[in-house]
Design an enzyme around this catalytic site. Structure first.
Site, PDB file in Angstrom:
ATOM      1  N   SER A  47       0.880  -1.295  -0.067  1.00  0.00           N
ATOM      2  CA  SER A  47       0.185   0.153   0.065  1.00  0.00           C
ATOM      3  C   SER A  47       0.785   1.171  -0.045  1.00  0.00           C
ATOM      4  O   SER A  47       0.322   2.481  -0.410  1.00  0.00           O
ATOM      5  CB  SER A  47      -0.952  -0.023   1.174  1.00  0.00           C
ATOM      6  OG  SER A  47      -0.163  -0.151   2.488  1.00  0.00           O
ATOM      7  N   ASP A 358      -4.291   7.694   7.813  1.00  0.00           N
ATOM      8  CA  ASP A 358      -5.184   6.702   8.545  1.00  0.00           C
ATOM      9  C   ASP A 358      -4.080   6.304   9.661  1.00  0.00           C
ATOM     10  O   ASP A 358      -3.129   6.650   9.947  1.00  0.00           O
ATOM     11  CB  ASP A 358      -5.778   5.877   7.578  1.00  0.00           C
ATOM     12  CG  ASP A 358      -4.850   5.181   6.776  1.00  0.00           C
ATOM     13  OD1 ASP A 358      -3.664   5.181   7.095  1.00  0.00           O
ATOM     14  OD2 ASP A 358      -5.254   4.593   5.613  1.00  0.00           O
ATOM     15  N   HIS A 361      -0.852   4.454   7.296  1.00  0.00           N
ATOM     16  CA  HIS A 361      -0.430   5.148   5.981  1.00  0.00           C
ATOM     17  C   HIS A 361      -0.014   6.690   6.349  1.00  0.00           C
ATOM     18  O   HIS A 361      -1.076   7.265   6.948  1.00  0.00           O
ATOM     19  CB  HIS A 361      -1.164   4.999   4.780  1.00  0.00           C
ATOM     20  CG  HIS A 361      -1.453   3.410   4.542  1.00  0.00           C
ATOM     21  ND1 HIS A 361      -2.594   2.952   5.006  1.00  0.00           N
ATOM     22  CD2 HIS A 361      -0.624   2.412   3.973  1.00  0.00           C
ATOM     23  CE1 HIS A 361      -2.809   1.601   4.535  1.00  0.00           C
ATOM     24  NE2 HIS A 361      -1.264   1.440   4.097  1.00  0.00           N
TER      25      HIS A 361
END
Ligand SMILES: *[C@@H]1O[C@H](CO)[C@@H](O)[C@H](O)[C@H]1NC(C)=O
Ligand SMILES: *[C@@H]1O[C@H](CO)[C@@H](O)[C@H](O)[C@H]1NC(C)=O
Ligand SMILES: *[C@@H]1O[C@H](CO)[C@@H](O)[C@H](O)[C@H]1NC(C)=O
Length: 403
Positions: A47, A358, A361
């Protein structure tokens, strides 16, 4: 090893070095203004570098399952969710901007026919949120796949995708060598998730430690394969300091103050990822001896991010820097029952004051600072070459960064 030591220097020294590097870069640029040494970036990872693969993989599924499909993801830069796990651009986007290639298109969007204007010669992104270095079969054997690993798009699967796309990139061994000679391969960050899942389950650190050599072998395998196809410039990032990750800080909270460092990060966890990075660098050293004609660059994401915690004010982060910008309450503003993208979570007014977007990340602001540290500072080894930056993109980049 050297990167860790370099970054352990006082932050003011690091700042000085970055500024000095910038000034130096500008001088170099004027003499090589027209050269553009990279024509493409091919990226593998999770991610931290996903520019939409998980998005295109799951867009038909209920968004409540994949929160990255919901606002306020993407709000700061794109103004809508793009599948990037942030409020805006990622390190890979800043890298593309600097090199002068379009932002990387996600492979799964291309494969599903959703992205029309693609040119594989400009690079493709295979990174998928949640991806592991080790294959799904490894986790399945351990009984962990169903309970734990959200995607089977491991590094091996991503490499298979690359091979599927290869005919659209080049058709002969010599043709591929030519194309890849002017391409930059980003191998990672990958491997963080292989351990993350264990820690989330509360498994002992000893178990995670037994995975480390396996993860490094897998990354090494991918590097070998790419070199055999003709890659000559590979950038291999290490893990980020997940001991400072607000989700971890919430889930693995300890009453024992001794477990935390001055910035409030979990010492044992940062130590674990730091050691993983040391071993990764030893493997890269081994590969450099095997392939002396290849430029294998270690990108020190770990120490580039750790600076945020040592001197947050210097980067414009607020006093609550340890908290998440987009969250649903709690000491770190990370709440498992109201995470970013769900109705119970709201974003802060100014994400650039926060390190984390978040619970897992970084914000675009943090990624921008990291990109600056990597491409203009001392956090790549050997140093990332600037001779290929186009004057327009680098001027734009510097203007943003110097604010
Ligand atoms: C990954 O999982 C999906 C659904 O569970 C399955 O259809 C697919 O074949 C798997 N892919 C691989 C590479 O194993
Ligand atoms: C490779 O060959 C195929 C079939 O001849 C062709 O369609 C494709 O455009 C070629 N790719 C490149 C990069 O030349
Ligand atoms: C976490 O979110 C739930 C659901 O929105 C809420 O009821 C709860 O109060 C939140 N917890 C904290 C610590 O804010």
């Amino acid at each position: 090893m050297r990167m860790a030591k370099a970054a352990a220097a006082s932050s003011s020294l690091v700042w000085f070095l970055s500024v000095a590097a910038l000034i130096h870069t500008r001088t170099v640029l004027s003499s090589t203004a027209s050269s553009r040494c990279y024509s493409a970036i091919y990226s593998f990872g999770d991610s931290i570098a996903d520019t939409g693969n998980l998005y295109y993989d799951t867009e038909d599924i209920s968004p409540s399952t994949y929160l990255v499909l919901n606002p306020p993801y993407g709000d700061t830069f794109f103004h809508f969710p793009t599948g990037r796990f942030s409020d805006g651009r990622l390190i890979i986007d800043f890298l593309a901007e600097q090199i002068g290639v379009p932002l990387l298109k996600p492979y799964l969007g291309i494969k599903k026919g959703k992205i029309k204007d693609w040119n594989s010669l400009e690079g493709v992104n295979f990174a998928v949120g949640g991806a592991t270095a080790l294959d799904m079969s490894f986790f399945a054997e351990k009984g962990l796949y169903d309970v734990l690993v959200p995607t089977n798009y491991s590094l091996g699967v991503q490499f298979d995708w690359f091979m599927d796309l290869l005919p659209s990139i080049c058709n002969s061994s010599s043709g591929c060598k030519q194309v890849f000679g002017s391409s930059l391969f980003l191998v990672g960050e990958i491997g963080g998730n292989d351990f993350n899942y264990l820690f989330y389950l509360g498994r002992p650190i000893e178990e995670a430690t037994t995975y480390v050599p396996l993860v490094i072998n897998k990354i090494s395998w991918a590097i070998n394969e790419l070199i055999n196809l003709g890659a000559v410039t590979l950038m291999v990032p290490g893990s980020i300091p997940l001991g400072c990750n607000p989700a971890y800080l919430t889930l693995l909270a300890s009453p024992n103050k001794e477990e935390y460092d001055k910035a409030g990060c979990l010492k044992w966890l940062n130590k674990f990822y730091g050691q993983h990075n040391e071993l990764l660098q030893i493997e890269l050293d081994r590969l450099r001896v095997l392939y002396p004609h290849v430029n294998i660059i270690y990108a020190d994401y770990f120490n580039a991010a750790l600076r945020f915690y040592r001197s947050p004010q210097q980067f414009g982060f607020c006093r609550d820097f340890i908290k998440v910008c987009c969250g649903g309450g709690g000491p770190y503003n990370f709440n498992e029952t109201a995470v970013c993208g769900e109705a119970g979570a709201i974003a802060c007014d100014d994400p650039s004051e926060y390190i984390y977007w978040d619970g897992y990340h970084f914000t675009e602001a943090a990624y921008r600072w990291m990109a600056k540290a990597l491409f203009h500072g001392p956090y790549t080894f050997p140093k990332f070459s600037f001779s290929c930056i186009t004057p327009e993109t680098s001027a734009d980049f510097n203007n943003h960064l110097m604010i």
